[in-house]
Design a protein around this motif. Structure first.
Motif, PDB file in Angstrom:
ATOM      1  N   PHE A  69      50.605  84.423  73.164  1.00  0.00           N
ATOM      2  CA  PHE A  69      50.064  84.488  74.531  1.00  0.00           C
ATOM      3  C   PHE A  69      51.233  84.296  75.497  1.00  0.00           C
ATOM      4  CE2 PHE A  69      49.634  80.188  76.520  1.00  0.00           C
ATOM      5  CZ  PHE A  69      50.163  79.417  75.498  1.00  0.00           C
ATOM      6  N   PRO A  70      51.071  84.754  76.738  1.00  0.00           N
ATOM      7  CA  PRO A  70      52.190  84.716  77.692  1.00  0.00           C
ATOM      8  C   PRO A  70      52.629  83.273  77.956  1.00  0.00           C
ATOM      9  CG  PRO A  70      50.341  85.995  78.570  1.00  0.00           C
ATOM     10  CD  PRO A  70      49.854  85.336  77.315  1.00  0.00           C
ATOM     11  N   ALA A 125      59.950  68.854  78.889  1.00  0.00           N
ATOM     12  CA  ALA A 125      61.098  69.713  79.165  1.00  0.00           C
ATOM     13  C   ALA A 125      60.626  71.153  79.347  1.00  0.00           C
ATOM     14  CB  ALA A 125      62.105  69.618  78.031  1.00  0.00           C
ATOM     15  N   LEU A 126      61.319  71.914  80.175  1.00  0.00           N
ATOM     16  CA  LEU A 126      60.889  73.277  80.497  1.00  0.00           C
ATOM     17  C   LEU A 126      62.039  74.265  80.327  1.00  0.00           C
ATOM     18  CD1 LEU A 126      58.955  72.496  83.810  1.00  0.00           C
ATOM     19  CD2 LEU A 126      57.936  73.110  81.611  1.00  0.00           C
ATOM     20  N   PRO A 127      61.722  75.493  79.904  1.00  0.00           N
ATOM     21  CA  PRO A 127      62.762  76.507  79.717  1.00  0.00           C
ATOM     22  C   PRO A 127      63.108  77.219  81.027  1.00  0.00           C
ATOM     23  CG  PRO A 127      60.630  77.418  79.123  1.00  0.00           C
ATOM     24  CD  PRO A 127      60.381  75.982  79.545  1.00  0.00           C
ATOM     25  N   VAL A 128      64.367  77.594  81.160  1.00  0.00           N
ATOM     26  CA  VAL A 128      64.796  78.442  82.279  1.00  0.00           C
ATOM     27  C   VAL A 128      65.653  79.552  81.681  1.00  0.00           C
ATOM     28  CG1 VAL A 128      66.147  78.563  84.414  1.00  0.00           C
ATOM     29  CG2 VAL A 128      64.778  76.526  83.930  1.00  0.00           C
ATOM     30  N   MET A 129      65.317  80.809  81.982  1.00  0.00           N
ATOM     31  CA  MET A 129      65.998  81.915  81.316  1.00  0.00           C
ATOM     32  C   MET A 129      67.461  82.026  81.733  1.00  0.00           C
ATOM     33  SD  MET A 129      65.279  86.005  81.377  1.00  0.00           S
ATOM     34  CE  MET A 129      66.179  86.247  82.882  1.00  0.00           C
ATOM     35  N   PRO A 147      53.371  80.300  79.915  1.00  0.00           N
ATOM     36  CA  PRO A 147      53.123  79.969  81.324  1.00  0.00           C
ATOM     37  C   PRO A 147      54.294  79.246  81.997  1.00  0.00           C
ATOM     38  CG  PRO A 147      51.840  78.544  79.869  1.00  0.00           C
ATOM     39  CD  PRO A 147      52.559  79.513  78.987  1.00  0.00           C
ATOM     40  N   ASP A 148      55.299  78.861  81.213  1.00  0.00           N
ATOM     41  CA  ASP A 148      56.440  78.163  81.808  1.00  0.00           C
ATOM     42  C   ASP A 148      57.482  79.123  82.360  1.00  0.00           C
ATOM     43  OD1 ASP A 148      55.533  75.590  81.315  1.00  0.00           O
ATOM     44  OD2 ASP A 148      56.376  75.544  79.290  1.00  0.00           O
ATOM     45  N   LEU A 149      57.345  80.420  82.050  1.00  0.00           N
ATOM     46  CA  LEU A 149      58.380  81.376  82.455  1.00  0.00           C
ATOM     47  C   LEU A 149      57.784  82.498  83.284  1.00  0.00           C
ATOM     48  CD1 LEU A 149      60.171  81.431  79.036  1.00  0.00           C
ATOM     49  CD2 LEU A 149      61.310  80.845  81.180  1.00  0.00           C
ATOM     50  N   CYS A 150      58.572  83.007  84.214  1.00  0.00           N
ATOM     51  CA  CYS A 150      58.118  84.115  85.055  1.00  0.00           C
ATOM     52  C   CYS A 150      58.461  85.434  84.361  1.00  0.00           C
ATOM     53  CB  CYS A 150      58.819  84.076  86.402  1.00  0.00           C
ATOM     54  SG  CYS A 150      58.757  82.454  87.167  1.00  0.00           S
ATOM     55  N   ARG A 175      54.646  83.296  73.677  1.00  0.00           N
ATOM     56  CA  ARG A 175      54.868  82.266  72.659  1.00  0.00           C
ATOM     57  C   ARG A 175      54.355  82.774  71.313  1.00  0.00           C
ATOM     58  NH1 ARG A 175      52.887  76.624  75.533  1.00  0.00           N
ATOM     59  NH2 ARG A 175      54.373  76.636  77.274  1.00  0.00           N
TER      60      ARG A 175
END
Lengths: 497, 488
Positions: A285-286, A48-52, A288-291, A79
């Motif tokens: 660390f940043p 599953a992936l996050p979307v803001m 990677p799933d989000l822009c 994160r």
């Protein structure tokens, strides 16, 4: 012992969005039905992936504008990694080194000194809330359970500078912050439900043998009431002063590790939560799933246009323009934006802020309390109440008659009538409450009453002015509506001139 | 007609002409699985009943004249790190051995709505970490060309399934070469699209900034057809790019005029097998003979690629795999004393050595005091590697070279030498670090009888060019028609 208290607060505020920060699940306080507001994303299921949620970000921007914070054109998601059962991904999506806003301030007025102080803010950043672990409190060692309804709720972390100088200031700062966020409608700031939570860092800068010495910083976690913030800090300040006096060389910052305390409100004491553990390494660390998130000047301008007048400014205006006392202005402001809006509508309709404030804080408040409703559910519209008060202010009816009309309006409103402003004069007419302006008529009634009460009249003539009371009462009974003070003067004039 | 082993186009044609039904095709492949997969070990699960039901539905639709999806009736094998609702998705790990996702990955939805038939879930290196499929905790997969050799990895099951003619099409995921390298080892076509071209929603994450789903097929046209269906924007993946998907399957047969082919010296360095080197040189000659201009180019930061890749991939993996803690789903240790103990014991029991090794590397690289010199520095070098490719694609359309320095290695040959295994990823990981598309196509057979892969790389979102360039080679050669004797 001479010292300066140094306090910084870290405040977490849940934002009032419809859905969560990174998924479409409903954002609702719902402790009675655990794990119903969840999906693969907030459950942290594999793949599953996050979307803001852009609305959460917009509310954050709105908050930053209200807190005078600088907004970064670009910020990113990081994160924060740690293991806990209420954190199903084992990391919290947060903002680490590039928060979306930084460097702001809140102005507070401290009641005990009457002074205005400016408390600086380091930053505000957006992150996701964790779920909730529920432990068996019976002591019988039952299983712990996890409710993930809250997991992924948008959470704003606001970090103050160590500019707060007393426990009272800390409480006032938090109250002012709450009021502000509540007014701009980014959060309901309900401390009982956990939508506003606070951690405090405190230490003392002591004057010792001609130099300034700092005591170790103590962090007090999870303060969940305004009173708790003040009481816990007062307690902690006393403790630190005592410890320093007992060991001025040893009880110093750097010599004793930073401690984390909890607050026991029932016993009124703080207690050690974690021992001398090393600072946790969250391995930020940043994500990677989000822009990265970018903000345009246009978007900021658009959001700025949605801001309302802030409570501090309103409070000031109520005192300077409407002639309210600081206390009364504060009472009205504290009831919230909708209440203050209602008050202002009434005040503007009747043209008398004090009259409006009296009615709001007494009659209206009493009825709201009895019905356990908010001002938005009150059955008398502001324009109708304003029209009624206008009649009182103009001397067309007495305050007593006004109350009578108020009760009729309330009954009709509660019964579901859509009250119009014209209804006020209809009721006044129906009940014949209009103040009698015909002085000839009043004088003839006074004559009748004086004749009926020779003893009292004689007393008044002899200078015993307290005897005039019963006479006024009788005249007033004959008249449906009249200005009692005018009647009083007329009786005295009749008997003493 | 031999159904098992036919290409996707041949199968579609046979169904269109009425020669065959979807049920015939699916049954033929299920039969092949039943007779051959015991020796190859490609599938972790096969749901024959569901596949036949789906095939029957395709046949019913066709008979009723209802519209059919572009992959109607084609069996597709799906790597078992891609979520399928109601069907186990194990990642070939003890940790998720019994995990059944409540949702479908984006690409599974795309396959279903294209009327494809998901025939089974294929084996992989645990959590896609490895280059041989030997790290699967659940099964050994063998190379259909030589059962003593590995099929490559991590998508070894999908590659071997296509090579063994158990499915004409398969899905893999490629983080550092996990589609292209097994395609090379198994003599099939395997493609990693541009990062962001295919939604990762439902792909169990290994390294989020490198992972990309892509197709396997027994010819380039099959890969084009399948990619066309997989690609496209998905709002559930924030890194999914919203740009139009060309009709790859329509243009794949058109050769490219004035093609400029770059040859990277760094990809033919020391350690390149002689057979591989000569197959690549022959392949370059094939392009030259078609009028392509051959340009020698350099990707100077290639020497840092392996280190950069393993730092970034392991860092992200250490975070992505932290969720497998025994609390909410997955393996939970039976014996534990405390919460921390529960975490430690569940992870100790649930993960294999390679997964643990990479988590440890990643945790170290992200630790306070180390992250600047490892993780942050790796991000900077990654940028330089991307710049190398950007500069190269100013002068060439595609880059060609070996997919892997050697043909398939033997099972067990490198298990005790993970570093050697990492270093061999040199040719494939650049595409992941730079986010560009790459494809591996068969270009020869070694003296030992093992396939050799030709890798082609192109600039971001140049999949169409890549497929057409690959097809230019394929139409001039017959390597893609060779099949291992196993399936004959």
């Amino acid at each position: 012992m001479e010292y300066t208290t140094v306090i910084g607060l870290e405040v977490h505020v849940q934002l009032l969005t419809k859905s969560k920060l990174f998924c479409g699940c409903e954002n609702l306080f719902n402790p009675d039905n655990p794990n119903v507001q969840t999906c693969p994303v907030c459950l942290g299921l594999p793949g599953a992936l996050p979307v803001m949620n852009r609305e959460a970000f917009r509310l954050s921007l709105k908050t930053s504008l209200a807190l005078n914070l600088q907004i970064a054109q670009s910020s990113k998601w990081d994160r924060k990694q740690y293991y806990y059962p209420d954190l199903p991904k084992a990391y919290q999506i947060s903002q680490y080194d590039l928060p979306y806003s930084s460097e702001g301030c809140v102005e507070i007025t401290v009641p005990s000194t009457g002074k205005t102080r400016r408390v600086g803010l380091f930053r505000a950043h957006l992150e996701e809330d964790a779920g909730k672990n529920i432990h068996d409190e019976s002591g019988r060692g039952g299983d712990s359970q996890v409710d993930l309804n809250r997991c992924g709720t948008p959470l704003l972390e606001i970090v103050s500078k160590p500019d707060i100088r007393s426990a009272e200031e800390a409480r006032v700062f938090l109250e002012e912050l709450r009021l502000l966020l509540w007014y701009i409608e980014v959060s309901d700031c309900n401390m009982q439900e956990g939508s506003l939570r606070c951690d405090a860092n405190v230490n003392l800068h002591v004057q010792h043998n001609g130099e300034t010495v700092a005591t170790p910083i103590v962090e007090i976690k999870n303060l969940n009431s305004f009173r708790g913030v003040e009481a816990a800090l007062e307690y902690e300040i006393r403790q630190q002063a005592k410890k320093f006096e007992a060991d001025p060389e040893g009880y110093r910052i750097g010599k004793v590790p930073k401690a984390t305390h909890g607050w026991n409100a029932d016993r009124g004491v703080t207690f050690e939560q974690r021992g001398k553990e090393e600072a946790a390494d969250y391995r930020y660390f940043p994500d990677p799933d989000l822009c990265p998130v970018t903000v345009s000047d246009d978007e900021i301008a658009e959001i700025r246009a949605t801001l309302c007048e802030f409570p501090a400014s309103r409070r000031h205006r109520y005192v300077s323009k409407l002639g309210l006392s600081d206390d009364v202005a504060g009472v009205i402001i504290d009831q919230g934006r909708r209440y203050a809006d209602y008050f202002e509508a009434v005040a503007s309709e009747c043209g008398d802020g004090k009259q409006a404030a009296n009615w709001m804080t007494q009659d209206v408040q009493r009825e709201l309390n009895e019905r356990k409703v908010e001002i938005t559910e009150f059955s008398i519209p502001a324009a109708v109440l304003g029209t009624l008060l206008k009649q009182i202010v103009a001397g067309e009816i007495t305050v007593k008659s006004g109350r009578e009309v108020f009760i009729v309006l309330l009954t009709e409103g509660d019964d579901g009538s859509e009250l119009e402003t014209s209804r006020v004069n209809e009721i006044i007419a129906e009940k014949g409450l209009k103040v009698e302006q015909d002085t000839g008529k009043i004088e003839s009634i006074i004559d009748t009453v004086v004749t009926r009460n020779e003893k009292a009249a004689e007393d008044v003539r002899a200078g015993k002015l307290q005897a005039v009371g019963p006479l006024i009462g009788q005249v007033m009974r004959e008249l449906k509506g009249a200005d009692a003070s005018a009647v009083r003067q007329m009786i005295i004039d009749r008997l003493t001139k | 007609m031999q159904l098992s082993g036919a290409t996707a186009s041949q199968l579609l044609e046979a169904m269109d002409s009425g020669e065959m039904t979807a049920a015939d095709i699916v049954r033929a492949h299920l039969d092949a699985i039943a007779s051959l997969d015991e020796s190859v070990g490609t599938f972790l699960s096969v749901d024959a009943e569901a596949a036949l039901t789906q095939a029957a539905e395709v046949d019913r639709k066709r008979a009723a004249g209802e519209p059919l999806g572009p992959l109607a009736g084609l069996p597709v094998a799906v790597k078992d790190n891609i979520c399928t609702r109601g069907r186990a998705t194990t990642c070939a790990s003890r940790m998720l051995e019994n995990f059944v996702p409540p949702y479908d990955a984006h690409i599974v939805e795309r396959l279903n709505s294209a009327d494809a038939v998901i025939i089974g879930k294929t084996n992989l290196d645990e959590f896609a970490m490895g280059s041989s499929t030997e790290n699967s905790a659940l099964k050994v997969t063998r190379n259909p060309w030589n059962v003593d050799c590995t099929p490559g990895g991590s998508s070894g099951g999908s590659a071997a399934a296509v090579a063994a003619a158990l499915a004409p099409l398969a899905i893999g995921s490629d983080t550092g070469g996990s589609i292209r390298q097994p395609a090379s080892f198994c003599g099939v076509v395997g493609m990693k699209p541009t990062y962001g071209r295919v939604s990762r929603y439902g792909l169990v994450a290994f390294a989020s900034s490198l992972d990309q789903i892509g197709p396997f097929a027994n010819d380039v046209a099959g890969a084009a057809l399948l990619l066309e269906r997989l690609a496209g924007h998905d709002a559930r993946d924030s890194t999914s790019v919203d740009c139009p998907v060309p009709a790859y399957s329509q243009s794949v047969d058109q050769p490219l005029e004035g093609l400029r082919v770059g040859v990277v010296q760094e990809y033919l360095g020391e350690g390149t097998d002689d057979d591989v080197r000569s197959a690549i040189e022959t392949a370059i000659a094939v392009y030259r003979s078609q009028g392509a201009e051959i340009v020698d180019i350099s990707l100077p930061h290639t020497k840092y690629a392996v280190a950069t890749y393993y730092l970034i991939a392991c860092s992200e993996a250490s975070s992505n795999l932290a969720r497998y803690d025994g609390i909410h789903y997955g393996h939970r240790a039976e014996q534990f004393e405390s919460l921390v103990d529960l975490y430690a014991a569940s992870r100790e029991e649930g993960f294999g050595d390679e997964v643990k090794r990479r988590i440890m590397l990643g945790v170290y690289a992200l630790s306070e005091g180390y992250s600047d010199q490892y993780y942050v520095k790796a991000l900077k070098v990654r940028r330089l590697i991307r710049n190398d490719f950007d500069a190269a694609f100013q002068n060439v359309d595609v880059i060609v070279g070996p997919t892997f320095p050697t043909p398939a290695f033997r099972i067990g040959e490198l298990v005790d030498d993970p570093l050697q295994m990492y270093l061999s990823d040199i040719c494939t990981i650049g595409a992941n670090l730079a986010g560009i598309p790459g494809i591996s196509i068969p270009c020869g057979i070694s003296a030992s009888g093992l396939p050799i892969g030709l890798q082609l790389l192109a600039g971001p979102f140049e999949e169409e060019k890549l497929l057409r360039a690959a097809r230019m080679f394929e139409r001039e050669t017959d390597w893609h028609t060779r099949r291992p004797s196993l399936s004959q």
